[in-house]
Design a protein around this motif. Structure first.
Motif, mmCIF file in Angstrom:
data_model
loop_
_atom_site.group_PDB
_atom_site.id
_atom_site.type_symbol
_atom_site.label_atom_id
_atom_site.label_comp_id
_atom_site.label_asym_id
_atom_site.label_seq_id
_atom_site.Cartn_x
_atom_site.Cartn_y
_atom_site.Cartn_z
ATOM 1 N N ALA A 130 0.757 -1.622 -5.952
ATOM 2 C CA ALA A 130 1.932 -1.312 -6.764
ATOM 3 C C ALA A 130 2.694 -0.152 -6.135
ATOM 4 O O ALA A 130 2.227 0.987 -6.146
ATOM 5 N N GLU A 131 3.850 -0.446 -5.547
ATOM 6 C CA GLU A 131 4.661 0.599 -4.937
ATOM 7 C C GLU A 131 5.267 1.475 -6.035
ATOM 8 O O GLU A 131 5.779 0.961 -7.045
ATOM 9 N N PRO A 132 5.236 2.797 -5.859
ATOM 10 C CA PRO A 132 5.755 3.689 -6.905
ATOM 11 C C PRO A 132 7.190 3.371 -7.321
ATOM 12 O O PRO A 132 7.512 3.422 -8.521
ATOM 13 N N ALA A 133 8.064 3.039 -6.353
ATOM 14 C CA ALA A 133 9.456 2.738 -6.698
ATOM 15 C C ALA A 133 9.547 1.498 -7.581
ATOM 16 O O ALA A 133 10.354 1.455 -8.527
ATOM 17 N N ASP A 134 8.729 0.485 -7.281
ATOM 18 C CA ASP A 134 8.721 -0.729 -8.107
ATOM 19 C C ASP A 134 8.179 -0.429 -9.497
ATOM 20 O O ASP A 134 8.681 -0.957 -10.503
ATOM 21 N N VAL B 114 3.944 6.276 -12.522
ATOM 22 C CA VAL B 114 4.314 6.351 -11.107
ATOM 23 C C VAL B 114 3.310 7.202 -10.342
ATOM 24 O O VAL B 114 2.905 6.865 -9.225
ATOM 25 N N THR B 115 2.904 8.315 -10.935
ATOM 26 C CA THR B 115 1.918 9.185 -10.290
ATOM 27 C C THR B 115 0.608 8.441 -10.063
ATOM 28 O O THR B 115 -0.027 8.565 -9.015
ATOM 29 N N ARG B 116 0.192 7.648 -11.047
ATOM 30 C CA ARG B 116 -1.029 6.865 -10.889
ATOM 31 C C ARG B 116 -0.883 5.855 -9.759
ATOM 32 O O ARG B 116 -1.831 5.605 -8.999
ATOM 33 N N ALA B 117 0.309 5.266 -9.620
ATOM 34 C CA ALA B 117 0.543 4.328 -8.518
ATOM 35 C C ALA B 117 0.465 5.032 -7.175
ATOM 36 O O ALA B 117 -0.059 4.489 -6.199
ATOM 37 N N GLU B 118 0.967 6.252 -7.120
ATOM 38 C CA GLU B 118 0.957 7.012 -5.865
ATOM 39 C C GLU B 118 -0.462 7.348 -5.419
ATOM 40 O O GLU B 118 -0.738 7.442 -4.226
ATOM 41 N N HIS B 119 -1.361 7.535 -6.387
ATOM 42 C CA HIS B 119 -2.719 7.946 -6.051
ATOM 43 C C HIS B 119 -3.736 6.801 -6.131
ATOM 44 O O HIS B 119 -4.927 7.033 -5.952
ATOM 45 N N ALA B 120 -3.245 5.599 -6.367
ATOM 46 C CA ALA B 120 -4.159 4.456 -6.481
ATOM 47 C C ALA B 120 -4.795 4.127 -5.150
ATOM 48 O O ALA B 120 -4.179 4.233 -4.095
ATOM 49 N N ASP B 121 -6.058 3.733 -5.183
ATOM 50 C CA ASP B 121 -6.775 3.195 -4.021
ATOM 51 C C ASP B 121 -6.901 4.167 -2.864
ATOM 52 O O ASP B 121 -6.916 3.761 -1.703
ATOM 53 N N ASN B 122 -6.964 5.464 -3.147
ATOM 54 C CA ASN B 122 -7.211 6.435 -2.084
ATOM 55 C C ASN B 122 -8.705 6.507 -1.798
ATOM 56 O O ASN B 122 -9.362 7.521 -1.992
ATOM 57 N N ARG B 123 -9.239 5.402 -1.349
ATOM 58 C CA ARG B 123 -10.656 5.312 -1.040
ATOM 59 C C ARG B 123 -10.865 4.138 -0.093
ATOM 60 O O ARG B 123 -10.010 3.275 0.051
#
Length: 293
Positions: free
Chosen positions: A55-59, A78-87
């Motif tokens: 999920a792109e933050p802009a979308d 949006v913040t959650r989208a930016e930090h998603a899947d940092n693993r």
């Protein structure tokens, strides 16, 4: 509901796409209608909601605002989208077989426009000859003796065929490739001297393609960062790391950006003048052949 909640009452560990899907359905808006409002296809919205694509933050912002989420909750989503899947997560752990891994790689490669590959020890897969690839995969089959990885010599042959099929993407003029290797890649003998000579010839051939850049880190270069392992960057959306028994992939934006910085820093100490090294190691293996006669 598990996990902590944001002010909207949604669990903060819940996928962003799931939140958006619930909001859309609660307002009884069909995916196609929502797509027409925001200029997205229904298929893209479906993939985003199901997590098939990141999920792109802009979308996320565009959709959340169109669905009437309050501004502060839009910002949180949006913040959650930016930090998603940092693993790093196992890449399709059900596909541990050699051939399946090659087919998975091809699916990733065909959707990628800019390919960046760093390898400190072995020739990158897209540059390998069939015999070099066979030597690499046969060693995995023999030394690991793990039926989940390579269950037979037939599996090795199927994987080699799949890897050679991957090489066709190099012929697409709209794709760009940067291969970054160390001198150790040429020095590490994977296969016989004759096979290494053929492999060096293949590297020369591909390096001459107009859409390919080959850079080499010489032995006397000062490393800006230790070369712990090789990796593959697919555009700036995904990073892949090969392990002995599987591959690891991350689509986390922070991780991908970090690997891109690593790649760029190593690239700065590499040279495009690779012919002298190729000549030197070709001569080295030719002498080995002569001494063996």
């Amino acid at each position: 509901m598990s996990g902590s909640s944001d002010p909207s009452g949604q669990a903060t560990d819940e996928p962003v796409g799931v939140v958006l899907a619930r909001l859309r359905k609660s307002k009884r808006i069909p995916g196609q209608a929502l797509g027409e409002r925001v200029g997205m296809s229904q298929a893209k919205i479906s993939r985003l909601e199901t997590g098939a694509v990141a999920a792109e933050p802009a979308d996320v912002r565009l959709l959340a605002e169109e669905l009437g989420l309050p501004p502060d909750e839009v910002d949180q989503l949006v913040t959650r989208a930016e930090h998603a899947d940092n693993r790093l997560t196992d890449w399709r752990p059900a596909h541990l077989g050699l051939a399946e891994r090659q087919r998975d790689l091809r699916q990733l490669e065909v959707s990628t426009m800019e390919h960046r590959v760093f390898q400190p020890a072995v020739v990158p897969g897209l540059l390998q000859t069939s015999e070099y690839a066979r030597a690499v995969m046969s060693d995995l089959h023999t030394e690991l003796d793990d039926a989940r990885v390579a269950d037979s010599a037939v599996a090795v042959s199927e994987a080699v065929t799949a890897r050679m099929h991957r090489n066709q993407i190099l012929l697409l003029p709209d794709r760009a490739f940067v291969f970054l290797i160390t001198e150790a890649v040429l020095r590490n003998r994977i296969g016989s001297p004759a096979e290494m000579i053929a492999q060096i010839g293949r590297i020369r051939e591909v390096a001459a393609y107009p859409n390919v850049t080959l850079r080499l880190v010489p032995d006397d270069a000062e490393w800006p960062i230790a070369p712990y392992h090789g990796f593959y960057l697919a555009d700036d959306r995904c990073v892949l790391v090969d392990l002995f028994t599987t591959s690891m992939v991350s689509r986390g934006r922070r991780i991908v950006r970090s690997y891109r910085r690593v790649f760029d820093s190593i690239e700065r100490v590499a040279t495009t003048d690779v012919e002298p090294a190729l000549d030197r190691y070709q001569t080295h293996y030719a002498r080995m052949l002569l001494n063996a006669e």
